[in-house]
Write a protein that holds these residues in place. Structure first.
Motif, PDB file in Angstrom:
ATOM      1  N   SER A  41      48.459  48.724  41.628  1.00  0.00           N
ATOM      2  CA  SER A  41      47.537  47.606  41.487  1.00  0.00           C
ATOM      3  C   SER A  41      47.755  46.626  42.631  1.00  0.00           C
ATOM      4  N   GLY A  42      46.863  45.671  42.746  1.00  0.00           N
ATOM      5  CA  GLY A  42      46.959  44.674  43.810  1.00  0.00           C
ATOM      6  C   GLY A  42      46.731  45.309  45.177  1.00  0.00           C
ATOM      7  N   THR A  43      47.420  44.785  46.178  1.00  0.00           N
ATOM      8  CA  THR A  43      47.231  45.296  47.534  1.00  0.00           C
ATOM      9  C   THR A  43      47.774  46.708  47.686  1.00  0.00           C
TER      10      THR A  43
END
Length: 148
Positions: free
Chosen positions: A80-82
């Motif tokens: 998840s995220g970057t």
């Protein structure tokens, strides 16, 4: 005291110790002691109970513990995220040089620069996202085709 009752007490103590240490080894020994206690309750002599405990302990520590620790140490399957952007495809909106540029990744605009500082990625090119540093995507060119 009957030997099988002693095995059950040992199993309970090892189970409590496992809860306090979370090593998996003591829990496996507790299960082996429980099996020995049940074997004793069914009428197996003390030597047989000890054999059940030994076989259960060795099998558990040799087979079950490595599987359990490997399962616990696995990374989460969902990024998840970057981290989820690494490996995706980007479309360059402007020329991307070591000084910067813009790219569209998954419907969002990102500042971008090439992963190799000597490269220049032209506008309209397709590139792979190799890393994210802060709010900047590091790209490596794939082709200069227009997206559909």
């Amino acid at each position: 005291m009957e030997p099988w009752v002693a095995w059950l007490l040992v199993a309970a103590l090892l189970g409590i110790a496992e809860l306090l240490t979370l090593t998996f080894a003591l829990g496996i020994l507790a299960v082996a002691a429980l099996a020995a206690g049940l074997a004793g309750a069914l009428g197996l002599p003390l030597a047989g109970q000890a054999a059940v405990f030994a076989v259960g302990s060795i099998a558990g520590v040799a087979v079950v513990r490595p599987l359990a620790t490997r399962h616990i140490r696995q990374p989460p399957p969902l990024r998840s995220g970057t981290a989820a952007l690494v490996g995706r495809e980007a479309y360059t909106l402007t020329e991307v040089t070591r000084l910067g540029g813009r790219a569209r990744i998954g419907g969002e605009e990102w500042t971008a620069r090439p992963y190799d500082p000597d490269l220049v990625i032209p506008a309209g090119a397709t590139a792979d996202v190799l890393a994210i540093e802060g709010a900047t995507a590091l790209l490596y060119p794939v082709s200069a085709e227009e997206p559909p």
